[in-house]
Design a protein around this motif. Structure first.
Motif, PDB file in Angstrom:
ATOM      1  N   LEU A 256      42.243  71.348  32.544  1.00  0.00           N
ATOM      2  CA  LEU A 256      41.784  70.075  31.986  1.00  0.00           C
ATOM      3  C   LEU A 256      42.436  69.799  30.633  1.00  0.00           C
ATOM      4  N   GLU A 257      42.648  70.845  29.847  1.00  0.00           N
ATOM      5  CA  GLU A 257      43.352  70.660  28.566  1.00  0.00           C
ATOM      6  C   GLU A 257      44.774  70.157  28.816  1.00  0.00           C
ATOM      7  N   GLU A 258      45.441  70.735  29.821  1.00  0.00           N
ATOM      8  CA  GLU A 258      46.797  70.283  30.151  1.00  0.00           C
ATOM      9  C   GLU A 258      46.795  68.835  30.641  1.00  0.00           C
ATOM     10  N   GLU A 259      45.793  68.501  31.453  1.00  0.00           N
ATOM     11  CA  GLU A 259      45.706  67.135  31.979  1.00  0.00           C
ATOM     12  C   GLU A 259      45.436  66.146  30.850  1.00  0.00           C
ATOM     13  N   GLN A 260      44.559  66.520  29.948  1.00  0.00           N
ATOM     14  CA  GLN A 260      44.262  65.643  28.812  1.00  0.00           C
ATOM     15  C   GLN A 260      45.513  65.423  27.971  1.00  0.00           C
ATOM     16  N   ALA A 261      46.264  66.483  27.729  1.00  0.00           N
ATOM     17  CA  ALA A 261      47.494  66.357  26.938  1.00  0.00           C
ATOM     18  C   ALA A 261      48.540  65.520  27.665  1.00  0.00           C
ATOM     19  N   LEU A 329      48.776  52.292  31.497  1.00  0.00           N
ATOM     20  CA  LEU A 329      48.060  52.687  30.290  1.00  0.00           C
ATOM     21  C   LEU A 329      46.568  52.854  30.594  1.00  0.00           C
ATOM     22  N   ALA A 330      45.973  51.898  31.293  1.00  0.00           N
ATOM     23  CA  ALA A 330      44.560  52.020  31.643  1.00  0.00           C
ATOM     24  C   ALA A 330      44.325  53.286  32.454  1.00  0.00           C
ATOM     25  N   ASN A 331      45.236  53.574  33.374  1.00  0.00           N
ATOM     26  CA  ASN A 331      45.114  54.778  34.193  1.00  0.00           C
ATOM     27  C   ASN A 331      45.189  56.031  33.323  1.00  0.00           C
ATOM     28  N   ALA A 332      46.142  56.068  32.390  1.00  0.00           N
ATOM     29  CA  ALA A 332      46.306  57.236  31.521  1.00  0.00           C
ATOM     30  C   ALA A 332      45.086  57.428  30.626  1.00  0.00           C
ATOM     31  N   ILE A 333      44.565  56.338  30.065  1.00  0.00           N
ATOM     32  CA  ILE A 333      43.391  56.432  29.199  1.00  0.00           C
ATOM     33  C   ILE A 333      42.212  57.001  29.967  1.00  0.00           C
ATOM     34  N   GLN A 337      40.584  60.603  29.088  1.00  0.00           N
ATOM     35  CA  GLN A 337      39.187  60.630  28.660  1.00  0.00           C
ATOM     36  C   GLN A 337      38.347  61.492  29.585  1.00  0.00           C
ATOM     37  N   ARG A 338      38.572  61.361  30.886  1.00  0.00           N
ATOM     38  CA  ARG A 338      37.790  62.150  31.834  1.00  0.00           C
ATOM     39  C   ARG A 338      38.046  63.639  31.663  1.00  0.00           C
ATOM     40  N   ALA A 339      39.305  64.018  31.507  1.00  0.00           N
ATOM     41  CA  ALA A 339      39.617  65.441  31.336  1.00  0.00           C
ATOM     42  C   ALA A 339      38.942  66.000  30.094  1.00  0.00           C
ATOM     43  N   GLY A 340      38.970  65.235  28.988  1.00  0.00           N
ATOM     44  CA  GLY A 340      38.316  65.696  27.768  1.00  0.00           C
ATOM     45  C   GLY A 340      36.810  65.774  27.925  1.00  0.00           C
ATOM     46  N   LYS A 341      36.232  64.770  28.578  1.00  0.00           N
ATOM     47  CA  LYS A 341      34.785  64.758  28.778  1.00  0.00           C
ATOM     48  C   LYS A 341      34.345  65.906  29.670  1.00  0.00           C
ATOM     49  N   TRP A 342      35.075  66.144  30.746  1.00  0.00           N
ATOM     50  CA  TRP A 342      34.711  67.238  31.633  1.00  0.00           C
ATOM     51  C   TRP A 342      34.832  68.596  30.943  1.00  0.00           C
ATOM     52  N   ASN A 343      35.829  68.731  30.085  1.00  0.00           N
ATOM     53  CA  ASN A 343      36.000  70.019  29.411  1.00  0.00           C
ATOM     54  C   ASN A 343      34.846  70.302  28.460  1.00  0.00           C
ATOM     55  N   THR A 344      34.480  69.302  27.658  1.00  0.00           N
ATOM     56  CA  THR A 344      33.392  69.518  26.693  1.00  0.00           C
ATOM     57  C   THR A 344      32.024  69.424  27.347  1.00  0.00           C
ATOM     58  N   GLY A 345      31.860  68.502  28.331  1.00  0.00           N
ATOM     59  CA  GLY A 345      30.545  68.271  28.916  1.00  0.00           C
ATOM     60  C   GLY A 345      30.165  69.240  30.008  1.00  0.00           C
ATOM     61  N   SER A 386      31.294  61.487  43.219  1.00  0.00           N
ATOM     62  CA  SER A 386      30.777  61.927  44.514  1.00  0.00           C
ATOM     63  C   SER A 386      31.806  62.722  45.320  1.00  0.00           C
ATOM     64  N   GLY A 387      33.087  62.411  45.173  1.00  0.00           N
ATOM     65  CA  GLY A 387      34.080  63.074  46.000  1.00  0.00           C
ATOM     66  C   GLY A 387      34.802  64.229  45.328  1.00  0.00           C
ATOM     67  N   ASP A 388      34.481  64.544  44.092  1.00  0.00           N
ATOM     68  CA  ASP A 388      35.247  65.558  43.366  1.00  0.00           C
ATOM     69  C   ASP A 388      34.599  66.930  43.519  1.00  0.00           C
ATOM     70  N   TRP A 389      35.426  67.953  43.734  1.00  0.00           N
ATOM     71  CA  TRP A 389      34.899  69.296  43.948  1.00  0.00           C
ATOM     72  C   TRP A 389      35.168  70.240  42.780  1.00  0.00           C
ATOM     73  N   THR A 390      36.061  69.869  41.850  1.00  0.00           N
ATOM     74  CA  THR A 390      36.556  70.851  40.884  1.00  0.00           C
ATOM     75  C   THR A 390      35.460  71.366  39.953  1.00  0.00           C
ATOM     76  N   ILE A 391      34.628  70.490  39.408  1.00  0.00           N
ATOM     77  CA  ILE A 391      33.555  70.948  38.526  1.00  0.00           C
ATOM     78  C   ILE A 391      32.499  71.697  39.331  1.00  0.00           C
ATOM     79  N   ARG A 392      32.166  71.175  40.496  1.00  0.00           N
ATOM     80  CA  ARG A 392      31.144  71.826  41.331  1.00  0.00           C
ATOM     81  C   ARG A 392      31.588  73.221  41.764  1.00  0.00           C
ATOM     82  N   ARG A 393      32.895  73.430  41.837  1.00  0.00           N
ATOM     83  CA  ARG A 393      33.403  74.754  42.230  1.00  0.00           C
ATOM     84  C   ARG A 393      32.998  75.832  41.225  1.00  0.00           C
TER      85      ARG A 393
END
Length: 648
Positions: A256-261, A329-333, A337-345, A386-393
């Motif tokens: 997630l850190e790599e994705e955020q960067a 740009l909207a896609n990158a933002i 943001q999601r990668a950072g939120k998932w890492n901290t949250g 609903s469709g993401d498995w990475t955090i639930r893993r």
């Protein structure tokens, strides 16, 4: 023994702080004299009940005019006295006492929830029956201070204000919300002691005031034990917790850190150096020709996720809509943001909150929303895509167990069909048809497309959630004109829904803009949003369908397997060898009838990780390669994929 005195609402009170072991004798004599309800509360070191062996600091007991504080951190004699008192007292009351304080005494005083909960009343629950809204939404607010100011004494002292000043004096930057402050304040600090005493005195008085108010409002009495039962069941689930896979979680954090960067660098190419800077985002998107009508309260363009997703041509599930060219740009933002939120949250919370047994213990708020819907915090596991498995893993079943998810089938629409007596919808459900296919056929004809099915689905769910044409247009990419035409066709296909909405709005206006759920729950409406009555009735009733299912599951002996209620789903950890049999029993317990409409539930059996239930191909089939690679059970025994998940 130190004595304190004061007055609250014109009524004097007295309190005693046990300082030495000999002070415990008069305390226990007082305990043995009590015949009625005694208020109970605890003070701890922040919120980490399960991760700190020295978490519990004080235990407080009180009536409307008396309070005792037992500083259990002073040693075994004080802990034993508090535990003995909890066993002796015939009836307890407190504010948010079942989930928080119940778990604290279960963990640190060996008073099990099974003994504590049945004799304990929670004024948080009664407060929510009187008015489920928080203060910002026009309600009283569910906190003890807000409730006390309303029902006991408008001038009731807010001792937390004094504690804030104390915490700031202990160390720069510490406030009442900073857990470290609760570590540093001395156990016998006068403001800390009075704060703890007033909590039980207020709690003792509050239950009496609540009972009087509930009678005045006509609150259905059966809801009180029912809601206490939900809190007890969820406290037991929270106590069990969920096992964290530390290696996977740490590896995911790095990814997630790599994705955020990566996406942060893309955003920087368009002039956004900080993906959390609204001003930079607005300026850059405007420069790319983006326009939008959504504004914040301050009048600035909104850059919330639901605004950026359509710009990136993505729906709520992060799937391409196909309505426009995606704005890079909207896609990158969004992705940064999601990668950072998932890492901290999630990742940081999983690793930071894991206890000595390798578990996290999410807090299950049984009456979080105005409608009574539950939520899960610490971390917010119900908000994962609903469709993401990475955090639930990251989260695992018990050793030798597999994860089972039992989810209601189209629960909101089935509840709506029953409550509004929607004849066509009820016929389709009885015939076993897919409701979204059925609706698309009614609205668009038998040759409807996949895109039209999605529009029909979004419009139908909009009836439940109270969303309008603009929201549906964003989610589907369809022009607003087409959405409005679909909404009109939907109303013609199911006229009972609009008729029921009009009737329910009239009834609510007659009752002071209050509607009632199918179970009799009071649901205050905002005068400017009376149309939300459909949403409130359906959501609240769906929540109580889940609540009834939880009761059925417990009666069948399934509560020990249950881990989380997530929206309209129960997540369970069950022995691998008995998975099919137990899943079938969960299905039986969650199948029922509501106003003549069958409520069905479908179980899914996964591997050891929660994420295994979401590792599927585009066609919805179990992804054998991903399962064999990622789930710990299937890495060891790949031949079990077909056996457990029914893969062909």
């Amino acid at each position: 023994m130190r004595e304190y005195r004061g007055s609250l609402g014109g009524v004097p009170w007295a309190g005693w702080l046990c300082e030495r072991p000999e002070d415990l004798r008069p305390f226990m004599e007082w305990v043995r004299r009590q015949r009625g309800r005694v208020a109970f509360d605890t003070e701890g070191r922040g919120l980490k009940i399960f991760t700190r062996p020295d978490y519990l600091r004080l235990c407080q007991f009180g009536t409307e005019t008396e309070a005792w504080v037992v500083p259990v951190e002073l040693g075994p004699a004080f802990r034993q006295a508090a535990a003995d008192a909890l066993r002796i007292l015939p009836s307890l009351v407190g504010h948010n006492v079942l989930m928080h304080d119940g778990l604290a005494v279960d963990r640190h005083l060996s008073i099990p929830l099974e003994e504590f909960c049945p004799k304990t009343e929670d004024t948080m629950i009664t407060a929510k029956q009187i008015d489920p809204r928080e203060a910002h939404a026009g309600g009283i607010g569910s906190g003890l201070k807000a409730q006390s100011a309303k029902f006991i004494d408008p001038a009731a002292p807010d001792t937390q204000e004094g504690l804030t000043a104390v915490f700031k004096g202990l160390k720069v930057g510490h406030t009442k919300k900073n857990p470290v402050g609760w570590d540093l304040i001395p156990w016998d600090h006068p403001i800390y002691v009075v704060y703890s005493m007033l909590d039980v005195i207020l709690g003792s008085r509050l239950i009496t005031a609540h009972e009087r108010e509930m009678r005045r409002l006509g609150v259905r009495q059966a809801l009180i034990p029912y809601e206490h039962n939900k809190s007890r069941q969820c406290a037991i689930m929270a106590r069990a917790g969920m096992i964290v896979d530390p290696d996977w979680t740490a590896e995911l954090g790095g990814q997630l850190e790599e994705e955020q960067a990566k996406y942060g660098e893309i955003a920087a190419r368009y002039g956004v150096e900080n993906v959390n800077s609204n001003n930079q985002i607005i300026e850059a998107l405007r420069g790319m020709g983006e326009v939008w009508s959504e504004k914040t309260d301050t009048g600035k363009p909104s850059v919330a996720k639901d605004v950026l997703l359509p710009m990136a041509d993505l729906d709520r599930d992060w799937e391409p809509i196909g309505a426009r060219k995606s704005n890079p740009l909207a896609n990158a933002i969004l992705r940064a943001q999601r990668a950072g939120k998932w890492n901290t949250g999630y990742v940081d919370q999983f690793l930071g909150d894991v206890d000595a047994d390798g578990r996290i213990h999410p807090n299950i708020n049984t009456l979080e929303a105005r409608t009574g819907r539950m939520s899960v915090t610490g971390p917010a596991l119900q908000t994962l895509p609903s469709g993401d498995w990475t955090i639930r893993r990251c989260l695992l079943a018990e050793p030798g167990h597999v994860m089972v998810s039992i989810d209601f089938s189209a629960i909101e629409l089935r509840v709506l069909a029953g409550m509004a007596d929607v004849s066509r919808m009820k016929t389709a459900i009885a015939a076993g048809e897919d409701l979204h296919d059925f609706t698309a056929r009614l609205v668009f004809g038998p040759g409807f497309t996949k895109a039209q099915r999605k529009i029909a689905k979004v419009v139908g769910l909009g009836k439940v959630y109270g969303s309008g044409a603009e929201t549906a247009s964003k989610q589907t990419g369809a022009p607003i004109a087409q959405i409005r035409e679909t909404m009109a066709a939907y109303d013609r296909a199911y006229p009972e829904i609009r008729q029921a909405s009009n009737r329910w709005q009239r009834e609510a206006r007659w009752d002071g803009y209050v509607t009632r759920s199918a179970t009799g729950r009071r649901l205050p409406l905002d005068r400017s949003r009376a149309y939300a009555v459909v949403n409130y009735k359906v959501q609240s009733t769906a929540r109580d369908v889940l609540g009834q299912a939880m009761d059925n599951c417990e009666a069948a002996g399934l509560l020990p397997y249950m881990r989380l209620p997530v929206h309209d789903e129960i997540l369970a950890s069950v022995p691998r060898g008995d998975a099919r049999e137990i899943a079938a029993e969960f299905k039986r317990c969650m199948t029922m009838n509501l106003f003549g409409v069958p409520i069905d539930a479908e179980p899914e059996i996964g591997g050891r990780s929660w994420g295994s239930l979401y590792m599927k191909t585009k066609k919805g089939k179990p992804d054998r390669g991903l399962l064999a690679q990622s789930d710990p059970l299937f890495r060891e025994r790949p031949e079990l994929i077909a056996e457990l998940m029914g893969a062909s």
